[in-house]
Design a protein around this motif. Structure first.
Motif, PDB file in Angstrom:
ATOM      1  N   PRO A 189       0.796  -1.265   0.000  1.00 46.97           N
ATOM      2  CA  PRO A 189       0.100   0.193   0.104  1.00 46.97           C
ATOM      3  C   PRO A 189       0.871   1.262   0.121  1.00 46.97           C
ATOM      4  O   PRO A 189       2.115   0.991   0.618  1.00 46.97           O
ATOM      5  N   VAL A 190       0.352   2.308  -0.700  1.00 46.48           N
ATOM      6  CA  VAL A 190       0.921   3.560  -0.695  1.00 46.48           C
ATOM      7  C   VAL A 190       1.284   3.966   0.808  1.00 46.48           C
ATOM      8  O   VAL A 190       0.100   4.293   1.445  1.00 46.48           O
ATOM      9  N   GLN A 208      -9.727   8.024  -2.519  1.00 50.59           N
ATOM     10  CA  GLN A 208      -9.312   6.788  -2.680  1.00 50.59           C
ATOM     11  C   GLN A 208     -10.804   6.114  -3.243  1.00 50.59           C
ATOM     12  O   GLN A 208     -10.718   5.253  -4.097  1.00 50.59           O
ATOM     13  N   ASP A 209     -11.792   6.363  -2.365  1.00 51.04           N
ATOM     14  CA  ASP A 209     -13.152   5.744  -2.658  1.00 51.04           C
ATOM     15  C   ASP A 209     -13.756   6.308  -3.950  1.00 51.04           C
ATOM     16  O   ASP A 209     -14.325   5.618  -4.760  1.00 51.04           O
ATOM     17  N   ILE A 224     -12.002   7.617  -6.608  1.00 45.69           N
ATOM     18  CA  ILE A 224     -11.221   6.865  -7.536  1.00 45.69           C
ATOM     19  C   ILE A 224     -11.770   5.505  -7.922  1.00 45.69           C
ATOM     20  O   ILE A 224     -11.568   5.136  -9.069  1.00 45.69           O
ATOM     21  N   SER A 225     -12.007   4.634  -6.923  1.00 45.08           N
ATOM     22  CA  SER A 225     -12.597   3.428  -6.829  1.00 45.08           C
ATOM     23  C   SER A 225     -14.023   3.283  -7.890  1.00 45.08           C
ATOM     24  O   SER A 225     -14.232   2.313  -8.410  1.00 45.08           O
ATOM     25  N   VAL A 238      -2.487  11.302  -5.207  1.00 45.19           N
ATOM     26  CA  VAL A 238      -3.345  10.119  -4.856  1.00 45.19           C
ATOM     27  C   VAL A 238      -3.782   9.407  -6.032  1.00 45.19           C
ATOM     28  O   VAL A 238      -3.962   8.139  -6.266  1.00 45.19           O
ATOM     29  N   ILE A 239      -4.251  10.124  -7.073  1.00 45.32           N
ATOM     30  CA  ILE A 239      -4.607   9.488  -8.504  1.00 45.32           C
ATOM     31  C   ILE A 239      -3.381   8.831  -9.091  1.00 45.32           C
ATOM     32  O   ILE A 239      -3.635   7.558  -9.539  1.00 45.32           O
ATOM     33  N   GLU A 240      -2.375   9.524  -9.007  1.00 50.14           N
ATOM     34  CA  GLU A 240      -0.997   8.927  -9.671  1.00 50.14           C
ATOM     35  C   GLU A 240      -0.583   7.671  -8.769  1.00 50.14           C
ATOM     36  O   GLU A 240      -0.150   6.660  -9.336  1.00 50.14           O
ATOM     37  N   SER A 241      -0.851   7.743  -7.553  1.00 48.31           N
ATOM     38  CA  SER A 241      -0.420   6.510  -6.736  1.00 48.31           C
ATOM     39  C   SER A 241      -0.927   5.415  -6.870  1.00 48.31           C
ATOM     40  O   SER A 241      -0.783   4.374  -6.774  1.00 48.31           O
ATOM     41  N   ALA A 242      -2.457   5.598  -7.423  1.00 48.49           N
ATOM     42  CA  ALA A 242      -3.268   4.415  -7.445  1.00 48.49           C
ATOM     43  C   ALA A 242      -2.998   3.808  -8.834  1.00 48.49           C
ATOM     44  O   ALA A 242      -3.607   2.783  -9.398  1.00 48.49           O
ATOM     45  N   TYR A 278      -3.203   5.606 -11.990  1.00 48.20           N
ATOM     46  CA  TYR A 278      -4.060   6.166 -12.930  1.00 48.20           C
ATOM     47  C   TYR A 278      -3.468   7.689 -13.411  1.00 48.20           C
ATOM     48  O   TYR A 278      -2.704   8.193 -12.698  1.00 48.20           O
TER      49      TYR A 278
END
Length: 624
Positions: free
Chosen positions: A256-257, A462-463, A465-466, A522-526, A528
Motif C-alpha cells: 500500500p502507498v 481513494q473511494d 477513484i474506485s 492520490v490519483i497517480e499513486s493508484a 491512474y
C-alpha cells in the motif's frame, strides 16, 4: 419433451447418437447410389449390399465408440468433433469398399469417396439440426436472460459467439463507443451507439448488460457501470485476462502507498522512550477508543504495559473491532482490557467508570469531528464535544486522575465552523480547570488532518477513484496541515508525559499541503492518469465543487504564532491567553441554555461572542 431430454443420462444420450449414426449409413449409401451413374437402379444395388451392411455398421459402431464421438455434447460439437466425424466416415467407407470388393456388388472406387463425404455431412447436419431442436425445447421450458454486450471488440465478439450456444442467455446486440463500429453487424448482432441503450432496453426487452472491455482502466469501467446502473440496469463485467489466469492475486500483494508520501515533508519519528513511564503500570482510559486516533492510542499505550486499559466507546461495532484486535496481545503481556460501551455525555456513567476502575490517565479522543456534519447538526456536536469534555474532565478531577489529555484540532484556531469552535471551547474549559486543579494535570494536543483516518480526505479520494471519479476538491487554493496517525499518537503521548498543566502542544508540521496537489498524488499513486484539458484521455478527473459551509482556505496551529520549545525539538507549546473562571462559567451557562431550548441560532451566538474568529462567519444561518 423437456422432461424426457433432461431425464436422460449422458450414457443414454450417447446411445441415441450412436443409433442415429447407424441409421444414417443406409441413408447416406442410398443417396450415394442415387447420385452415382450406375448400371442398376439405386434400390436394386442397395438390396444387393444388404448382406455386408451389418458388418459395416458393426465396424462403424466400434470405431465411433473407440474415438468417443457419441459422447460429444451437442453444444460442444466443434472442430475436434468434426475431425472425429470425418475419421469415422472414412473408416466406414474403407470397410464398405473392402467388403463389396470381396462379396459384391462391385462398385467404382469413386462411389466410396462420395459415400464417405455424404455420410460425414449427414452426421454433421443431423447434429446441427438436433442442437437447434434441443435449444428450442430448452428455451420454451425455461426463460432466457436477454443481454446487451457493451464492447464490440475481440472480447465482445468472442463472448457473443460463446453465448449463442448457452442454454439460458440470449445475446441481443452490441453497444460500443467506437463510431467506426456503430451500424455494423458482428457475429449476427448489430452494433449500436451507447446513447441508444435506453431505447434498446425497452424495445428488445434487455435483462442485463455485459461489460466486455477488460482492457479499459478500472476508473473508466466504473464510470460506465455507474451510468448503466443509474438507468436501473443490472451490469456484469467480464474479467480481464490477468484475472482469468489468476494474476489478480498480485494486486493483493502490492505494498500500500505509505501515508508519508502525501505529507509534503519528512515524517517525524517521536519514540516514547522515557515518556512511556508515564503510562506504565497505570490504569488508562481512552475515550473514543474505536476511532482512528483512539484505536492507535490503544495500540501504542498497550506497548507501555499499563496494568489496565479501559476502552470507552459509543459505537458498538467500533468497540467490538478494537477489543477483538487488542485482546490477544493484551493477554500475552498481562494487561487487562475492559471494553465499556457508553458516551461521555452521560455524567453518571463517566463517574462510575472512573471510580470503578481507578483510572489514573485519561486520553480523551471522543469527539464529533466531521466539519459538514457538525455544521448541519450543531447542537449534538456542541453537546458531545463541549459538555462531553466537561463531564469527563470534572469527573477526572473528582476521581483524582493524574493526567487528562485532550485531543484537539487545528480547526480550533479562529474557527469558522461549529466543529472547530466546539474544540476551542473544550480547550478553554480545560485551561480553566488546569488553573484550579491541584491533583490532575489537564493538557491538550492540537494537530492538523490525520492521513488515513476515517472521513479524512485521502480515503475519500481513494473511494472516489474506485468508483471511477471524479475526485472532488472544494477549492484549488485550499491547503491543510497533515500528519500520520502514528505521528499524532506519538505527539499525544509525548506531550502528555511532559505536561505540567494548561499547555497547548503543537507539532512542527512543516508547510501546509495543497489539497489539489494531494488529489493529483492520490490519483497517480493508484496507477491512474489525471484527465484534464491537457490530457482528455486520462482516467480520473478533478472537479472543483466550492468550499463547504464553515470551511477555511487555510488552517492555523496557533492564535498568536508564539511557540515555546519543549524537550523535544519537534514539539512546541503555544503561548495563548485564557479566559477567567467567570468567563468560562458564562459561556458554558449560555451554551447550556441554548441546548436546553434547542435553539441552534442562540448557540451560534454564544460561539460568536466567546470564540475568537467565529464571528467572521454568517451567524444568521439556520439549521434543521
Amino acid at each position: 419433451m423437456f422432461n424426457l431430454i433432461s431425464a436422460l443420462s449422458r450414457k443414454q444420450k450417447s446411445y441415441v447418437f450412436l443409433a442415429i449414426d447407424l441409421g444414417l449409413i443406409p441413408l447416406a449409401l442410398l443417396f450415394t447410389l442415387t447420385v452415382q451413374p450406375l448400371p442398376d437402379p439405386a434400390l436394386h444395388t442397395l438390396a444387393a449390399m444388404l448382406p455386408v451392411l451389418p458388418y459395416v455398421m458393426l465396424v462403424m459402431a466400434a470405431s465411433s465408440v473407440w474415438l468417443g464421438l457419441p459422447m460429444v455434447q451437442l453444444n460442444a460439437y466443434e472442430r475436434h468433433a468434426v475431425a472425429l466425424t470425418g475419421v469415422v466416415a472414412v473408416m466406414t467407407a474403407v470397410v464398405l469398399a473392402v467388403l463389396t470388393h470381396l462379396f459384391g456388388p462391385d462398385l467404382p472406387s469413386g462411389t466410396h469417396v462420395v459415400f464417405a463425404t455424404s455420410y460425414m455431412l449427414f452426421m454433421m447436419a443431423t447434429r446441427a439440426f438436433l442442437h437447434q431442436i434441443v435449444l428450442m425445447i430448452y428455451r420454451r421450458a425455461s426463460p432466457r436472460c436477454r443481454v446487451l454486450i457493451y464492447g464490440a471488440g475481440t472480447t465482445g465478439t468472442q463472448l457473443a459467439q460463446a453465448l449463442k450456444s448457452h442454454d439460458g442467455i440470449d445475446p441481443v446486440a452490441f453497444v460500443d463507443d467506437n463510431g467506426s463500429l456503430q451500424g455494423m453487424t458482428l457475429v449476427g448482432l448489430q452494433v449500436f451507439a451507447p446513447s441508444r441503450i435506453q431505447e434498446l432496453v425497452q424495445t428488445r426487452q434487455i435483462n442485463r448488460v455485459l461489460l466486455a472491455m477488460p482492457s479499459q482502466s478500472q476508473p473508466k469501467q466504473a464510470q460506465v457501470i455507474l451510468r448503466l446502473q443509474g438507468m436501473g440496469l443490472e451490469v456484469q463485467a467480464l474479467p480481464s485476462f490477468a484475472q482469468l489466469i489468476g494474476e489478480e492475486a498480485l494486486v493483493d500483494k502490492l505494498t500500500p502507498v505509505p501515508p508519508q508520501q502525501f505529507l509534503g515533508r519528512k515524517s517525524h519519528n517521536l519514540p516514547l522512550n522515557e515518556a512511556s513511564s508515564s503510562y506504565a503500570n497505570r490504569v488508562i482510559l481512552v475515550s473514543g477508543a474505536g476511532g482512528s486516533i483512539g484505536s492507535e492510542l490503544c495500540r501504542q499505550v498497550l506497548r507501555c504495559r499499563p496494568t489496565k486499559l479501559v476502552l470507552f466507546e459509543l459505537s458498538e461495532l467500533a468497540l467490538y473491532t478494537v477489543h477483538q484486535e487488542l485482546e490477544q496481545q493484551a493477554a500475552e503481556i498481562g494487561v487487562e482490557i475492559v471494553p465499556i460501551l457508553g458516551t461521555v455525555t452521560d455524567p453518571r456513567q463517566v463517574r462510575g467508570v472512573l471510580e470503578t476502575h481507578g483510572v489514573q490517565v485519561v486520553l480523551h479522543a471522543a469527539a464529533y469531528k466531521h466539519v459538514p456534519l457538525v455544521e448541519a447538526n450543531p447542537l449534538p456536536g456542541l453537546a458531545n464535544n463541549v459538555f462531553g469534555t466537561q463531564n469527563l474532565a470534572q469527573a477526572s478531577a473528582l476521581a483524582g486522575v493524574e493526567r487528562f489529555i485532550l485531543i484537539s484540532s487545528d480547526k480550533a484556531v479562529r474557527p469558522t465552523n461549529v466543529m472547530g469552535a466546539s474544540k476551542r471551547m473544550a480547550e478553554l474549559l480545560l485551561q480553566d480547570l488546569a488553573t484550579r486543579s491541584s491533583q490532575t494535570i489537564f493538557t491538550m494536543v492540537r494537530f492538523g488532518n490525520v492521513l488515513g483516518s476515517s472521513g479524512s480526505v485521502v480515503p475519500l479520494f481513494q473511494d472516489q477513484i474506485s468508483r471511477g471519479g471524479p475526485v472532488t476538491v472544494t477549492d484549488a487554493r485550499v491547503k491543510r496541515f497533515f500528519m500520520t496517525t502514528a505521528e499524532a499518537v506519538q505527539l499525544v503521548l509525548q506531550a502528555g508525559a511532559q505536561a505540567r498543566g494548561g499547555e497547548v502542544f503543537v507539532l512542527d508540521m512543516g508547510e501546509p499541503v495543497s489539497i489539489l496537489q494531494l488529489a493529483r498524488q492520490v490519483i497517480e499513486s493508484a496507477g491512474y492518469t489525471l484527465r484534464d484539458e491537457t490530457n482528455p484521455e486520462g482516467d480520473i478527473s478533478i472537479e472543483i465543487i466550492g468550499l463547504r459551509p464553515g470551511e477555511k482556505m487555510e488552517e492555523e496551529l496557533t492564535l498568536t504564532n508564539e511557540l515555546i520549545t519543549t524537550r523535544h525539538p519537534k514539539i512546541f507549546c503555544a503561548r495563548e491567553t485564557v479566559l477567567s473562571e467567570i468567563e468560562v462559567a458564562a459561556f458554558m451557562r449560555g451554551l447550556r441554555q441554548s441546548l436546553a431550548s434547542g435553539d441552534a441560532l442562540a448557540a451560534r451566538q454564544v460561539l460568536q461572542r466567546w470564540v475568537e474568529g467565529y464571528g467572521s462567519q454568517d451567524t444568521d444561518r439556520k439549521t434543521s
